[in-house]
Design a protein around this motif. Structure first.
Motif, PDB file in Angstrom:
ATOM      1  N   TYR A   1       0.816  -1.220   0.000  1.00 21.09           N
ATOM      2  CA  TYR A   1       0.000   0.000   0.000  1.00 21.09           C
ATOM      3  C   TYR A   1       0.851   1.272   0.000  1.00 21.09           C
ATOM      4  CZ  TYR A   1      -3.877   3.101   1.335  1.00 21.09           C
ATOM      5  OH  TYR A   1      -4.802   4.104   1.372  1.00 21.09           O
ATOM      6  N   PRO A   2       1.862   1.376   0.889  1.00 16.25           N
ATOM      7  CA  PRO A   2       2.663   2.611   0.910  1.00 16.25           C
ATOM      8  C   PRO A   2       3.376   2.908  -0.408  1.00 16.25           C
ATOM      9  CG  PRO A   2       3.058   1.318   2.883  1.00 16.25           C
ATOM     10  CD  PRO A   2       2.290   0.447   1.947  1.00 16.25           C
ATOM     11  N   LEU A   3       3.715   1.865  -1.181  1.00 19.65           N
ATOM     12  CA  LEU A   3       4.415   2.075  -2.451  1.00 19.65           C
ATOM     13  C   LEU A   3       3.542   2.871  -3.419  1.00 19.65           C
ATOM     14  CD1 LEU A   3       5.951  -1.484  -2.920  1.00 19.65           C
ATOM     15  CD2 LEU A   3       7.003   0.529  -1.876  1.00 19.65           C
ATOM     16  N   ALA A   4       2.269   2.523  -3.482  1.00 16.73           N
ATOM     17  CA  ALA A   4       1.346   3.256  -4.345  1.00 16.73           C
ATOM     18  C   ALA A   4       0.985   4.610  -3.738  1.00 16.73           C
ATOM     19  CB  ALA A   4       0.077   2.432  -4.575  1.00 16.73           C
ATOM     20  N   PHE A   5       0.838   4.644  -2.414  1.00 16.39           N
ATOM     21  CA  PHE A   5       0.427   5.886  -1.757  1.00 16.39           C
ATOM     22  C   PHE A   5       1.480   6.975  -1.895  1.00 16.39           C
ATOM     23  CE2 PHE A   5       0.013   8.824   1.763  1.00 16.39           C
ATOM     24  CZ  PHE A   5      -1.345   9.107   1.741  1.00 16.39           C
ATOM     25  N   VAL A   6       2.754   6.616  -1.762  1.00 10.38           N
ATOM     26  CA  VAL A   6       3.821   7.615  -1.892  1.00 10.38           C
ATOM     27  C   VAL A   6       3.799   8.245  -3.283  1.00 10.38           C
ATOM     28  CG1 VAL A   6       6.326   7.874  -2.034  1.00 10.38           C
ATOM     29  CG2 VAL A   6       5.323   6.662  -0.114  1.00 10.38           C
ATOM     30  N   GLY A   7       3.491   7.446  -4.295  1.00 15.44           N
ATOM     31  CA  GLY A   7       3.357   7.994  -5.639  1.00 15.44           C
ATOM     32  C   GLY A   7       2.254   9.024  -5.723  1.00 15.44           C
ATOM     33  N   LEU A   8       1.129   8.744  -5.066  1.00 11.39           N
ATOM     34  CA  LEU A   8       0.011   9.695  -5.023  1.00 11.39           C
ATOM     35  C   LEU A   8       0.419  10.978  -4.309  1.00 11.39           C
ATOM     36  CD1 LEU A   8      -2.994  10.562  -5.188  1.00 11.39           C
ATOM     37  CD2 LEU A   8      -3.365   9.267  -3.068  1.00 11.39           C
ATOM     38  N   ARG A   9       1.038  10.837  -3.143  1.00 11.55           N
ATOM     39  CA  ARG A   9       1.429  12.010  -2.357  1.00 11.55           C
ATOM     40  C   ARG A   9       2.433  12.885  -3.108  1.00 11.55           C
ATOM     41  NH1 ARG A   9       4.560  10.414   2.732  1.00 11.55           N
ATOM     42  NH2 ARG A   9       6.227  10.320   1.178  1.00 11.55           N
ATOM     43  N   ASP A  10       3.464  12.258  -3.673  1.00 10.43           N
ATOM     44  CA  ASP A  10       4.473  13.033  -4.404  1.00 10.43           C
ATOM     45  C   ASP A  10       3.885  13.704  -5.633  1.00 10.43           C
ATOM     46  OD1 ASP A  10       6.212  12.143  -2.508  1.00 10.43           O
ATOM     47  OD2 ASP A  10       7.258  10.701  -3.799  1.00 10.43           O
ATOM     48  N   GLY A  11       2.932  13.008  -6.270  1.00  4.59           N
ATOM     49  CA  GLY A  11       2.279  13.591  -7.441  1.00  4.59           C
ATOM     50  C   GLY A  11       1.470  14.834  -7.090  1.00  4.59           C
TER      51      GLY A  11
ATOM     52  N   MET B   1       0.564  20.517  -7.280  1.00  4.09           N
ATOM     53  CA  MET B   1       0.134  21.720  -6.561  1.00  4.09           C
ATOM     54  C   MET B   1       1.299  22.661  -6.266  1.00  4.09           C
ATOM     55  SD  MET B   1      -3.083  21.089  -6.385  1.00  4.09           S
ATOM     56  CE  MET B   1      -3.627  22.366  -5.260  1.00  4.09           C
ATOM     57  N   LYS B   2       2.519  22.247  -6.675  1.00  8.97           N
ATOM     58  CA  LYS B   2       3.730  23.055  -6.433  1.00  8.97           C
ATOM     59  C   LYS B   2       3.867  23.400  -4.945  1.00  8.97           C
ATOM     60  CE  LYS B   2       3.706  25.018 -11.087  1.00  8.97           C
ATOM     61  NZ  LYS B   2       4.604  23.992 -11.611  1.00  8.97           N
ATOM     62  N   MET B   3       3.672  22.385  -4.115  1.00  7.92           N
ATOM     63  CA  MET B   3       3.739  22.567  -2.671  1.00  7.92           C
ATOM     64  C   MET B   3       5.177  22.396  -2.182  1.00  7.92           C
ATOM     65  SD  MET B   3       0.361  20.295  -1.733  1.00  7.92           S
ATOM     66  CE  MET B   3       0.384  20.648   0.022  1.00  7.92           C
ATOM     67  N   ASN B   4       5.448  22.928  -0.993  1.00 10.68           N
ATOM     68  CA  ASN B   4       6.745  22.764  -0.354  1.00 10.68           C
ATOM     69  C   ASN B   4       6.878  21.313   0.102  1.00 10.68           C
ATOM     70  OD1 ASN B   4       9.068  23.996   0.229  1.00 10.68           O
ATOM     71  ND2 ASN B   4       8.261  25.307   1.834  1.00 10.68           N
TER      72      ASN B   4
ATOM     73  N   ASP C   1       8.589  19.881   2.392  1.00 12.08           N
ATOM     74  CA  ASP C   1       9.206  19.676   3.702  1.00 12.08           C
ATOM     75  C   ASP C   1       8.438  18.603   4.477  1.00 12.08           C
ATOM     76  OD1 ASP C   1       7.050  21.054   5.423  1.00 12.08           O
ATOM     77  OD2 ASP C   1       7.585  22.628   3.983  1.00 12.08           O
ATOM     78  N   THR C   2       9.027  18.163   5.570  1.00  8.47           N
ATOM     79  CA  THR C   2       8.463  17.050   6.336  1.00  8.47           C
ATOM     80  C   THR C   2       7.064  17.361   6.868  1.00  8.47           C
ATOM     81  OG1 THR C   2      10.673  16.342   7.026  1.00  8.47           O
ATOM     82  CG2 THR C   2       8.807  15.537   8.326  1.00  8.47           C
ATOM     83  N   LYS C   3       6.857  18.575   7.350  1.00  7.11           N
ATOM     84  CA  LYS C   3       5.558  18.958   7.900  1.00  7.11           C
ATOM     85  C   LYS C   3       4.468  18.881   6.839  1.00  7.11           C
ATOM     86  CE  LYS C   3       3.229  22.685  10.417  1.00  7.11           C
ATOM     87  NZ  LYS C   3       3.368  24.042  11.013  1.00  7.11           N
ATOM     88  N   THR C   4       4.764  19.397   5.640  1.00  6.48           N
ATOM     89  CA  THR C   4       3.786  19.376   4.550  1.00  6.48           C
ATOM     90  C   THR C   4       3.481  17.943   4.128  1.00  6.48           C
ATOM     91  OG1 THR C   4       4.557  21.519   3.729  1.00  6.48           O
ATOM     92  CG2 THR C   4       3.314  20.137   2.197  1.00  6.48           C
ATOM     93  N   GLN C   5       4.528  17.111   4.005  1.00  4.01           N
ATOM     94  CA  GLN C   5       4.332  15.721   3.609  1.00  4.01           C
ATOM     95  C   GLN C   5       3.475  14.965   4.618  1.00  4.01           C
ATOM     96  OE1 GLN C   5       7.738  13.461   2.377  1.00  4.01           O
ATOM     97  NE2 GLN C   5       8.722  15.195   1.392  1.00  4.01           N
ATOM     98  N   ASN C   6       3.719  15.200   5.891  1.00  5.55           N
ATOM     99  CA  ASN C   6       2.947  14.502   6.928  1.00  5.55           C
ATOM    100  C   ASN C   6       1.482  14.924   6.914  1.00  5.55           C
ATOM    101  OD1 ASN C   6       5.300  13.261   7.680  1.00  5.55           O
ATOM    102  ND2 ASN C   6       5.653  14.511   9.487  1.00  5.55           N
ATOM    103  N   ALA C   7       1.252  16.224   6.791  1.00  2.00           N
ATOM    104  CA  ALA C   7      -0.128  16.729   6.766  1.00  2.00           C
ATOM    105  C   ALA C   7      -0.874  16.215   5.539  1.00  2.00           C
ATOM    106  CB  ALA C   7      -0.116  18.264   6.783  1.00  2.00           C
ATOM    107  N   LEU C   8      -0.200  16.212   4.403  1.00  2.00           N
ATOM    108  CA  LEU C   8      -0.817  15.732   3.171  1.00  2.00           C
ATOM    109  C   LEU C   8      -1.084  14.231   3.248  1.00  2.00           C
ATOM    110  CD1 LEU C   8      -1.762  16.613   0.373  1.00  2.00           C
ATOM    111  CD2 LEU C   8       0.532  16.129  -0.496  1.00  2.00           C
ATOM    112  N   THR C   9      -0.185  13.498   3.897  1.00  2.00           N
ATOM    113  CA  THR C   9      -0.374  12.060   4.066  1.00  2.00           C
ATOM    114  C   THR C   9      -1.649  11.763   4.847  1.00  2.00           C
ATOM    115  OG1 THR C   9       1.997  11.552   3.973  1.00  2.00           O
ATOM    116  CG2 THR C   9       0.588   9.967   5.113  1.00  2.00           C
ATOM    117  N   VAL C  10      -1.847  12.477   5.947  1.00  2.00           N
ATOM    118  CA  VAL C  10      -3.050  12.283   6.762  1.00  2.00           C
ATOM    119  C   VAL C  10      -4.306  12.635   5.961  1.00  2.00           C
ATOM    120  CG1 VAL C  10      -4.297  13.071   8.805  1.00  2.00           C
ATOM    121  CG2 VAL C  10      -1.823  12.679   8.924  1.00  2.00           C
ATOM    122  N   ALA C  11      -4.274  13.735   5.223  1.00  2.00           N
ATOM    123  CA  ALA C  11      -5.440  14.179   4.457  1.00  2.00           C
ATOM    124  C   ALA C  11      -5.794  13.181   3.357  1.00  2.00           C
ATOM    125  CB  ALA C  11      -5.172  15.563   3.862  1.00  2.00           C
ATOM    126  N   LEU C  12      -4.798  12.777   2.570  1.00  2.00           N
ATOM    127  CA  LEU C  12      -5.054  11.862   1.458  1.00  2.00           C
ATOM    128  C   LEU C  12      -5.483  10.486   1.947  1.00  2.00           C
ATOM    129  CD1 LEU C  12      -2.084  12.744  -0.929  1.00  2.00           C
ATOM    130  CD2 LEU C  12      -4.493  13.338  -1.226  1.00  2.00           C
TER     131      LEU C  12
END
Length: 247
Positions: free
Chosen positions: A172-182, A187-190, A192-203
């Motif tokens: 599951y994480p292999l596919a999910f990381v692709g979604l998050r990075d995409g 969205m041309k987002m920053n 950084d670790t904080k943004t990645q974590n927040a986006l991970t929870v939201a998605l």
């Protein structure tokens, strides 16, 4: 599902380096191979063939073997398009190709080609065996999640359910990381670790909600494969290559 998402999937999806999942990914692959072997054994043993099969009457009527008379001509019916869509989803790993290459030990193109070709060959073999055996065993009654057709009293297939669960959890994480990075790139987002974590929870929350309201996994696989899957496999790589050549 909520406990699984919060207690297991979320920590795995928060990982920044996928290489730590390699041992578990191998365990998941072995679990899928076990499932394919178990299905073949049940088919050859005629355990689900009525009326003498050991587990023939243990399943609900809708999931018991059912065969018609259409035969091979069935491949020309509109329903066959659903299978094509599922196959597109099954072989859709392109979005993580750069990350796999970057994290590859002894990173060279020949080694990468070897990893990719071996992985796809094994995947094709497993998918072919499971799809063929599932259909030969249950026919038109085959469920979108084929393990649903097998009796809960069947110890061999119950272990398969555990094996598939392990495989799904750690892939599951292999596919999910692709979604998050995409999403971050789009969205041309920053990044950084904080943004990645927040986006991970939201998605992950959105995906979990969809899993709760959409009961048929075959619909998700077929729809995703027929739309985004085909675009990702056949169209986007060509457009990216064309752009690279032009530049």
């Amino acid at each position: 599902l909520l406990a699984l998402t919060g207690g297991i999937l979320l920590p795995l999806c928060l990982l920044k380096n996928l290489s730590s999942l390699a041992p578990f990914s191998l365990v998941g692959s072995l679990g899928m191979i076990y499932t394919a072997v178990a299905m073949v054994l049940r088919y050859l043993g005629k355990a689900y063939v009525a009326p003498a099969g050991k587990f023939a009457t243990d399943c609900v009527p809708a999931l018991r073997p059912s065969f018609g008379s259409v035969g091979a001509e069935g491949i020309f019916t509109p329903s066959a398009a659903i299978l094509v869509g599922m196959l597109s989803t099954a072989f859709m790993a392109h979005f993580n190709a750069p990350k796999f290459y970057t994290e590859l030990k002894d990173r060279t193109l020949p080694n990468y080609y070897k990893v990719v070709s071996t992985s796809f060959a094994v995947s094709i073999g497993i998918f072919a065996v499971i799809a063929a055996t599932g259909f030969l065993t249950f026919g038109s009654a085959a469920s979108g999640l084929i393990l649903n057709n097998y009796s809960t009293k069947d110890a061999l297939m119950s272990l398969s359910r555990v094996a598939v669960a392990i495989s799904l959890v750690f892939s599951y994480p292999l596919a999910f990381v692709g979604l998050r990075d995409g999403v971050i790139d789009l969205m041309k987002m920053n990044a950084d670790t904080k943004t990645q974590n927040a986006l991970t929870v939201a998605l992950l929350s959105i995906v979990t909600f969809a899993a709760l309201v959409i009961p048929d996994v075959s619909f998700v696989l077929a729809f995703g494969g027929a739309t985004l899957g085909n675009a990702l496999i056949y169209i986007f790589p060509f457009l990216m290559f064309r752009k690279a050549i032009k530049n």
